[in-house]
Design an enzyme around this catalytic site. Structure first.
Site, PDB file in Angstrom:
ATOM      1  N   GLU A  17       0.841  -1.201   0.000  1.00  0.00           N
ATOM      2  CA  GLU A  17       0.000   0.000   0.000  1.00  0.00           C
ATOM      3  C   GLU A  17       0.876   1.251   0.000  1.00  0.00           C
ATOM      4  O   GLU A  17       2.019   1.233   0.461  1.00  0.00           O
ATOM      5  CB  GLU A  17      -0.880  -0.098   1.254  1.00  0.00           C
ATOM      6  CG  GLU A  17      -2.005   0.822   1.473  1.00  0.00           C
ATOM      7  CD  GLU A  17      -2.922   1.224   0.338  1.00  0.00           C
ATOM      8  OE1 GLU A  17      -2.438   1.533  -0.758  1.00  0.00           O
ATOM      9  OE2 GLU A  17      -4.128   1.305   0.597  1.00  0.00           O
ATOM     10  N   ASP A  18       0.342   2.338  -0.551  1.00  0.00           N
ATOM     11  CA  ASP A  18       1.079   3.609  -0.523  1.00  0.00           C
ATOM     12  C   ASP A  18       1.012   4.244   0.864  1.00  0.00           C
ATOM     13  O   ASP A  18       2.016   4.677   1.419  1.00  0.00           O
ATOM     14  CB  ASP A  18       0.576   4.582  -1.606  1.00  0.00           C
ATOM     15  CG  ASP A  18      -0.952   4.733  -1.623  1.00  0.00           C
ATOM     16  OD1 ASP A  18      -1.650   4.075  -0.831  1.00  0.00           O
ATOM     17  OD2 ASP A  18      -1.448   5.524  -2.448  1.00  0.00           O
ATOM     18  N   ASP A  39      -4.212   5.177   6.490  1.00  0.00           N
ATOM     19  CA  ASP A  39      -4.736   6.293   7.281  1.00  0.00           C
ATOM     20  C   ASP A  39      -5.669   5.697   8.349  1.00  0.00           C
ATOM     21  O   ASP A  39      -5.203   5.287   9.415  1.00  0.00           O
ATOM     22  CB  ASP A  39      -5.442   7.265   6.326  1.00  0.00           C
ATOM     23  CG  ASP A  39      -5.973   8.501   7.019  1.00  0.00           C
ATOM     24  OD1 ASP A  39      -5.709   8.682   8.215  1.00  0.00           O
ATOM     25  OD2 ASP A  39      -6.656   9.313   6.351  1.00  0.00           O
ATOM     26  N   PHE A  97      -2.834  16.249   4.421  1.00  0.00           N
ATOM     27  CA  PHE A  97      -3.128  15.679   3.109  1.00  0.00           C
ATOM     28  C   PHE A  97      -1.845  15.670   2.278  1.00  0.00           C
ATOM     29  O   PHE A  97      -1.250  16.710   2.004  1.00  0.00           O
ATOM     30  CB  PHE A  97      -4.240  16.458   2.388  1.00  0.00           C
ATOM     31  CG  PHE A  97      -4.601  15.820   1.088  1.00  0.00           C
ATOM     32  CD1 PHE A  97      -5.239  14.580   1.066  1.00  0.00           C
ATOM     33  CD2 PHE A  97      -4.262  16.414  -0.118  1.00  0.00           C
ATOM     34  CE1 PHE A  97      -5.535  13.955  -0.137  1.00  0.00           C
ATOM     35  CE2 PHE A  97      -4.560  15.786  -1.324  1.00  0.00           C
ATOM     36  CZ  PHE A  97      -5.205  14.557  -1.336  1.00  0.00           C
ATOM     37  N   ARG A 111       0.198  11.822  -8.855  1.00  0.00           N
ATOM     38  CA  ARG A 111       0.794  10.542  -8.444  1.00  0.00           C
ATOM     39  C   ARG A 111       2.214  10.423  -8.952  1.00  0.00           C
ATOM     40  O   ARG A 111       3.004   9.636  -8.442  1.00  0.00           O
ATOM     41  CB  ARG A 111      -0.006   9.365  -9.031  1.00  0.00           C
ATOM     42  CG  ARG A 111      -1.429   9.256  -8.524  1.00  0.00           C
ATOM     43  CD  ARG A 111      -2.010   7.914  -9.001  1.00  0.00           C
ATOM     44  NE  ARG A 111      -3.455   7.854  -8.908  1.00  0.00           N
ATOM     45  CZ  ARG A 111      -4.138   7.495  -7.828  1.00  0.00           C
ATOM     46  NH1 ARG A 111      -3.491   7.171  -6.732  1.00  0.00           N
ATOM     47  NH2 ARG A 111      -5.452   7.454  -7.837  1.00  0.00           N
TER      48      ARG A 111
HETATM   49  P1  IMP Z   1      -7.613   4.266   4.864  1.00  0.00           P
HETATM   50  O1  IMP Z   1      -8.648   3.266   4.453  1.00  0.00           O
HETATM   51  O2  IMP Z   1      -8.232   5.405   5.625  1.00  0.00           O
HETATM   52  O3  IMP Z   1      -6.444   3.671   5.584  1.00  0.00           O
HETATM   53  O4  IMP Z   1      -7.140   4.965   3.545  1.00  0.00           O
HETATM   54  C1  IMP Z   1      -6.170   4.497   2.752  1.00  0.00           C
HETATM   55  C2  IMP Z   1      -6.265   5.080   1.355  1.00  0.00           C
HETATM   56  O5  IMP Z   1      -6.669   6.450   1.357  1.00  0.00           O
HETATM   57  C3  IMP Z   1      -4.915   5.045   0.710  1.00  0.00           C
HETATM   58  O6  IMP Z   1      -4.764   3.888  -0.051  1.00  0.00           O
HETATM   59  C4  IMP Z   1      -4.911   6.271  -0.159  1.00  0.00           C
HETATM   60  O7  IMP Z   1      -5.413   5.936  -1.431  1.00  0.00           O
HETATM   61  C5  IMP Z   1      -5.869   7.216   0.506  1.00  0.00           C
HETATM   62  N1  IMP Z   1      -5.155   8.255   1.299  1.00  0.00           N
HETATM   63  C6  IMP Z   1      -4.965   8.296   2.642  1.00  0.00           C
HETATM   64  N2  IMP Z   1      -4.291   9.393   3.018  1.00  0.00           N
HETATM   65  C7  IMP Z   1      -4.036  10.079   1.877  1.00  0.00           C
HETATM   66  C8  IMP Z   1      -3.349  11.321   1.605  1.00  0.00           C
HETATM   67  O8  IMP Z   1      -2.838  12.026   2.491  1.00  0.00           O
HETATM   68  N3  IMP Z   1      -3.285  11.682   0.296  1.00  0.00           N
HETATM   69  C9  IMP Z   1      -3.836  10.954  -0.719  1.00  0.00           C
HETATM   70  N4  IMP Z   1      -4.477   9.791  -0.509  1.00  0.00           N
HETATM   71  C10 IMP Z   1      -4.582   9.359   0.769  1.00  0.00           C
HETATM   72 MG    MG Z   2      -4.237   3.704  -2.012  1.00  0.00          MG
END
Ligand code: IMP
Ligand code: MG
Length: 193
Positions: free
Chosen positions: A107-108, A111, A160, A173
């Protein structure tokens, strides 16, 4: 280095990320070398979450010295904007059968943790033997679910972020660094044609 006008602050340069990917690959190599021996024909399924995983996964893969297969999945998340989605959904499923396989989720950024938790539970439900998680960035303060992140590159602030796979409205990206976005500027931003 050319800095995009929507950048507020660069957190990690390409050089920082390259070094971190090598470090992570070594740890991952060592883990699977020590833990998969009893099941030698079980190559690791390296499962990237599209689209953000691409630059990180490409870099990580080149330093993996274990046998891997590559697979991808798409899970809906931010919908392009700056605010998170409450309920992620699987939009594109992986092709391989994960039953009795070792899966490494790539994963990138993590959050809330909801995306990874959804995918992890899904894979375990399909009979995956192990599911490990590697992410370039970990936004630990955003966590809303209980989740073990096995390996992460950088612990990032609750801002962000853009670049190195992370998008704003599907763009940015391709920035070769991870940066905090200028969210004030983003609100009134129009993309050049
Ligand atoms: P989670 O389900 O809240 O953990 O979100 C994960 C996904 O949200 C990641 O795979 C990203 O695609 C996106 N994401 C979370 N934080 C950021 C950010 O700061 N910038 C851009 N995309 C984000
Ligand atoms: Mg992602």
């Amino acid at each position: 280095m050319k800095i995009h006008p929507l950048v507020k602050e660069v957190l990690y340069t390409r050089k920082d990320i390259t070094a971190k990917c090598k470090e992570l690959a070594q740890v991952v190599n060592q883990y699977y070398q020590e833990n998969s021996q009893h099941n030698k024909d079980n190559t690791v399924i390296c499962l990237g979450l599209l689209k953000g995983c691409i630059p990180f996964m490409a870099m990580l893969l080149l330093d993996l010295e274990i046998e891997v297969e590559t697979e991808y999945m798409t899970v809906s998340s931010y919908g392009g904007g700056v605010a998170g989605n409450l309920n992620p959904e699987i939009m594109f499923d992986l092709v391989a059968d994960v039953n009795d396989r070792d899966v490494l989720l790539v994963e990138d950024i993590i959050d809330s943790g909801k995306t990874i938790k959804l995918v992890k539970d899904y894979l375990l439900g399909k009979g995956a033997r192990t599911v490990k998680v590697v992410t370039l960035l970990d936004k630990k303060s955003g966590r809303k679910v209980d989740l073990t992140v096995d390996w992460y590159g950088f612990d990032v602030p609750a801002a962000f972020l853009i670049g190195f796979g992370l998008d704003y409205e599907e763009r940015l990206r391709n920035l070769p660094y991870v940066a905090i976005a200028n969210v004030e500027k983003i609100k009134t931003w129009t993309w050049e044609k």
